[in-house]
Design a protein around this motif. Structure first.
Motif, PDB file in Angstrom:
ATOM      1  N   THR A   4      -5.148 -12.093 -25.208  1.00 23.10           N
ATOM      2  CA  THR A   4      -5.476 -12.788 -24.626  1.00 23.10           C
ATOM      3  C   THR A   4      -5.936 -14.286 -25.296  1.00 23.10           C
ATOM      4  OG1 THR A   4      -5.083 -11.184 -23.382  1.00 23.10           O
ATOM      5  CG2 THR A   4      -6.087 -12.917 -22.429  1.00 23.10           C
ATOM      6  N   PRO A   5      -6.547 -15.375 -24.813  1.00 24.29           N
ATOM      7  CA  PRO A   5      -7.428 -15.928 -25.647  1.00 24.29           C
ATOM      8  C   PRO A   5      -8.544 -16.158 -24.680  1.00 24.29           C
ATOM      9  CG  PRO A   5      -5.000 -17.259 -24.433  1.00 24.29           C
ATOM     10  CD  PRO A   5      -5.308 -15.562 -24.129  1.00 24.29           C
ATOM     11  N   PRO A   6      -9.812 -16.142 -25.281  1.00 26.01           N
ATOM     12  CA  PRO A   6     -11.102 -16.047 -24.639  1.00 26.01           C
ATOM     13  C   PRO A   6     -11.607 -16.122 -23.452  1.00 26.01           C
ATOM     14  CG  PRO A   6     -11.438 -16.561 -27.017  1.00 26.01           C
ATOM     15  CD  PRO A   6      -9.472 -16.874 -26.336  1.00 26.01           C
ATOM     16  N   LEU A   7     -11.065 -18.160 -22.944  1.00 28.87           N
ATOM     17  CA  LEU A   7     -11.574 -18.507 -21.630  1.00 28.87           C
ATOM     18  C   LEU A   7      -9.923 -17.463 -20.352  1.00 28.87           C
ATOM     19  CD1 LEU A   7     -13.043 -19.631 -19.748  1.00 28.87           C
ATOM     20  CD2 LEU A   7     -11.080 -21.985 -20.573  1.00 28.87           C
ATOM     21  N   ALA A   8      -9.246 -17.332 -20.767  1.00 32.53           N
ATOM     22  CA  ALA A   8      -8.074 -15.988 -20.118  1.00 32.53           C
ATOM     23  C   ALA A   8      -9.067 -15.237 -19.561  1.00 32.53           C
ATOM     24  CB  ALA A   8      -7.324 -16.216 -20.411  1.00 32.53           C
ATOM     25  N   LEU A  10     -12.209 -14.354 -19.862  1.00 30.64           N
ATOM     26  CA  LEU A  10     -13.388 -14.647 -19.351  1.00 30.64           C
ATOM     27  C   LEU A  10     -13.363 -13.859 -17.778  1.00 30.64           C
ATOM     28  CD1 LEU A  10     -16.657 -15.242 -18.803  1.00 30.64           C
ATOM     29  CD2 LEU A  10     -16.203 -17.297 -20.017  1.00 30.64           C
ATOM     30  N   TRP A  11     -12.720 -15.437 -17.250  1.00 26.66           N
ATOM     31  CA  TRP A  11     -11.934 -15.366 -16.067  1.00 26.66           C
ATOM     32  C   TRP A  11     -11.327 -13.944 -15.287  1.00 26.66           C
ATOM     33  CZ3 TRP A  11     -13.737 -18.639 -12.835  1.00 26.66           C
ATOM     34  CH2 TRP A  11     -13.726 -20.179 -13.803  1.00 26.66           C
ATOM     35  N   GLN A  12     -10.895 -13.511 -16.265  1.00 28.20           N
ATOM     36  CA  GLN A  12     -10.299 -12.152 -15.585  1.00 28.20           C
ATOM     37  C   GLN A  12     -10.917 -11.287 -15.354  1.00 28.20           C
ATOM     38  OE1 GLN A  12      -7.572  -9.476 -18.401  1.00 28.20           O
ATOM     39  NE2 GLN A  12      -5.993  -9.983 -16.784  1.00 28.20           N
ATOM     40  N   MET A  13     -12.042 -11.008 -16.084  1.00 24.40           N
ATOM     41  CA  MET A  13     -13.375 -10.225 -15.936  1.00 24.40           C
ATOM     42  C   MET A  13     -13.842 -11.022 -14.860  1.00 24.40           C
ATOM     43  SD  MET A  13     -14.786  -9.743 -19.806  1.00 24.40           S
ATOM     44  CE  MET A  13     -16.258 -10.348 -19.451  1.00 24.40           C
ATOM     45  N   LEU A  14     -13.889 -12.306 -14.841  1.00 26.43           N
ATOM     46  CA  LEU A  14     -13.970 -12.694 -13.285  1.00 26.43           C
ATOM     47  C   LEU A  14     -13.868 -12.006 -12.302  1.00 26.43           C
ATOM     48  CD1 LEU A  14     -16.490 -14.270 -12.140  1.00 26.43           C
ATOM     49  CD2 LEU A  14     -15.413 -15.985 -12.405  1.00 26.43           C
ATOM     50  N   ARG A  15     -13.325 -11.884 -12.002  1.00 27.39           N
ATOM     51  CA  ARG A  15     -12.091 -11.873 -10.865  1.00 27.39           C
ATOM     52  C   ARG A  15     -12.403  -9.959 -11.485  1.00 27.39           C
ATOM     53  NH1 ARG A  15      -7.454 -14.989 -13.353  1.00 27.39           N
ATOM     54  NH2 ARG A  15      -6.910 -12.863 -14.136  1.00 27.39           N
ATOM     55  N   PHE A  16     -12.599  -9.682 -11.951  1.00 28.45           N
ATOM     56  CA  PHE A  16     -12.554  -8.117 -11.740  1.00 28.45           C
ATOM     57  C   PHE A  16     -13.628  -7.728 -11.295  1.00 28.45           C
ATOM     58  CE2 PHE A  16     -14.371  -3.932 -13.335  1.00 28.45           C
ATOM     59  CZ  PHE A  16     -12.731  -2.894 -13.522  1.00 28.45           C
ATOM     60  N   GLY A  17     -14.647  -8.697 -11.645  1.00 28.11           N
ATOM     61  CA  GLY A  17     -16.352  -8.208 -10.857  1.00 28.11           C
ATOM     62  C   GLY A  17     -15.799  -8.544  -9.600  1.00 28.11           C
ATOM     63  N   LEU A  18     -15.159  -9.727  -9.079  1.00 27.96           N
ATOM     64  CA  LEU A  18     -15.248  -9.907  -7.422  1.00 27.96           C
ATOM     65  C   LEU A  18     -14.716  -9.397  -6.759  1.00 27.96           C
ATOM     66  CD1 LEU A  18     -14.846 -14.072  -8.202  1.00 27.96           C
ATOM     67  CD2 LEU A  18     -17.096 -12.439  -6.942  1.00 27.96           C
ATOM     68  N   TYR A 117     -13.210  -1.633 -16.807  1.00 25.07           N
ATOM     69  CA  TYR A 117     -12.511  -2.911 -17.090  1.00 25.07           C
ATOM     70  C   TYR A 117     -11.577  -2.602 -18.331  1.00 25.07           C
ATOM     71  CZ  TYR A 117     -11.200  -7.294 -18.684  1.00 25.07           C
ATOM     72  OH  TYR A 117     -10.815  -8.205 -19.089  1.00 25.07           O
ATOM     73  N   VAL A 118     -12.503  -1.921 -19.356  1.00 28.44           N
ATOM     74  CA  VAL A 118     -11.929  -1.080 -20.451  1.00 28.44           C
ATOM     75  C   VAL A 118     -11.238  -0.856 -19.945  1.00 28.44           C
ATOM     76  CG1 VAL A 118     -11.684  -0.142 -22.991  1.00 28.44           C
ATOM     77  CG2 VAL A 118     -13.369  -1.710 -22.292  1.00 28.44           C
ATOM     78  N   LEU A 119     -10.561   0.845 -19.484  1.00 34.51           N
ATOM     79  CA  LEU A 119      -9.710   1.324 -19.118  1.00 34.51           C
ATOM     80  C   LEU A 119      -8.511   0.587 -18.200  1.00 34.51           C
ATOM     81  CD1 LEU A 119     -11.477   4.407 -17.740  1.00 34.51           C
ATOM     82  CD2 LEU A 119      -9.575   4.076 -19.557  1.00 34.51           C
ATOM     83  N   ALA A 120      -8.553  -0.444 -17.315  1.00 33.27           N
ATOM     84  CA  ALA A 120      -8.096  -0.932 -16.746  1.00 33.27           C
ATOM     85  C   ALA A 120      -6.906  -2.171 -17.426  1.00 33.27           C
ATOM     86  CB  ALA A 120      -8.942  -2.491 -15.406  1.00 33.27           C
ATOM     87  N   ARG A 121      -7.840  -2.999 -18.177  1.00 32.45           N
ATOM     88  CA  ARG A 121      -7.376  -3.842 -19.170  1.00 32.45           C
ATOM     89  C   ARG A 121      -6.266  -2.836 -20.227  1.00 32.45           C
ATOM     90  NH1 ARG A 121      -5.308  -6.626 -21.688  1.00 32.45           N
ATOM     91  NH2 ARG A 121      -5.803  -8.969 -22.702  1.00 32.45           N
TER      92      ARG A 121
END
Length: 127
Positions: A4-8, A10-18, A117-121
């Motif tokens: 996954t591209p780094p920016l994508a 990062l956005w996925q991690m942000l959505r996970f956090g929200l 997050y790691v388990l989910a991803r």
């Protein structure tokens, strides 16, 4: 993890956090409501019931917003319970090591969130 591209990522991690924040707030609000309405209920019962309410928010949010695909319900359940367990183990370790209050809780939350997050991803939301 996939390529996954780094920016994508990062956005996925942000959505996970929200979504995690929304589920956590749901957990806390549901617990507060139950304590007000049923003050005789033991905290462990209140916590388990509130956790169940938040579980639905978390599952729906991660499927629709974070990862944008369906998850295996049993895998999501295992991940969620693992996160809950990791949180409690880290909290117990922090308290046993002399870290108290919000620092202990924050440490437990961050470690559990990263593990979740790691388990989910890598396991729950695989394509």
């Amino acid at each position: 993890m996939t390529n996954t591209p780094p920016l994508a990522e990062l956005w996925q991690m942000l959505r996970f956090g929200l979504i995690g924040l929304a589920a956590s707030m749901t957990h806390i609000l549901a617990a507060a409501l139950m304590i007000m309405v049923f003050p005789a209920l033991h905290e462990f019962i209140v916590n388990a019931l509130a956790y169940s309410v938040a579980f639905g928010i978390s599952l729906a949010g991660h499927q629709r917003v974070t990862f944008r695909r369906s998850a295996s319900l049993w895998r999501f359940t295992v991940m969620s319970l693992a996160g809950f367990s990791i949180n409690n183990l880290v909290l117990a370790g922090a308290l046993g090591g002399g870290v108290t209050g919000l620092w202990a809780i924050a440490t437990a939350v961050v470690v559990a969130a990263v593990a979740s997050y790691v388990l989910a991803r890598c396991w729950v939301f695989t394509q």
